[in-house]
Design an enzyme around this catalytic site. Sequence first.
Site, PDB file in Angstrom:
ATOM      1  CG  HIS A   1     -60.496  29.094  10.460  1.00  0.00           C
ATOM      2  ND1 HIS A   1     -61.350  29.969   9.847  1.00  0.00           N
ATOM      3  CD2 HIS A   1     -61.275  28.099  10.957  1.00  0.00           C
ATOM      4  CE1 HIS A   1     -62.590  29.525   9.956  1.00  0.00           C
ATOM      5  NE2 HIS A   1     -62.576  28.399  10.625  1.00  0.00           N
TER       6      HIS A   1
ATOM      7  CE  LYS B   1     -61.132  26.928   7.013  1.00  0.00           C
ATOM      8  NZ  LYS B   1     -61.569  25.513   6.924  1.00  0.00           N
TER       9      LYS B   1
END
Length: 232
Positions: A131, A135
């Site tokens: 990600h 995040k």
Amino acid sequence: MKIGLFGYGKMGRMIEQLAVERNHQIVAKVDVDTQQIDFQSIDCAIDFSTPDAAFDNIKSCIDHGVPVVSGTTGWLDQYDEAVAHCKQKNGALIYASNFSLGVNLFFELNEKLAKMMAPLENYRVSMEEVHHVHKLDAPSGTAITLAEGIIENSDYNNWTLGKAKETEIAIKVKRENEVPGTHVVTYKSEVDSIDIKHTAHNRKGFALGALIAAEWLVGKTGVFTMRDVLNL
């Protein structure tokens, strides 16, 4: 439909853009500095806030009779409490670790593959998720959902970050630039490997799925998942 957005970051703005294209109206944008919320003007709330705000947002919506769709991850230690509160108040709630339609089909594929692989003791399963660097939680909620799907359909009993015991699923986490989300499940033996992979190209799929879930939820009571929305 009149939508209240709880959390107005990148996902909130993407949902706003798609909502207008689908002839919906954004009547509230709730962020950290918001003081007052007109719950009576909201047909459905969509929550993409932060782990420390999600439960209070959900509870407030339910208390005011507003159906709520939540895609915030990292707060699931309070999920059972949210479900109990929703049922007590006869409210409506959908939580999903990932609202992408493709990911929810991927969840189903993951569980079916886990059932097929369960009798084959020479294969070990592992996972990798990638990600963007912003995040907050690791592993992702999507990775945890995938791991739980394997655990429910095999002899594995837990997941862990990094090196795993015989009965654990090892999850490797990477944070790179602006990657929207990539998840890989791998079954490996001495002779071969089987991979299934989902790659998000942008955030639009997450936003679209959340809107579809909100459209489906209005007028209903109960606690639902994307399986209900997609009739899987």
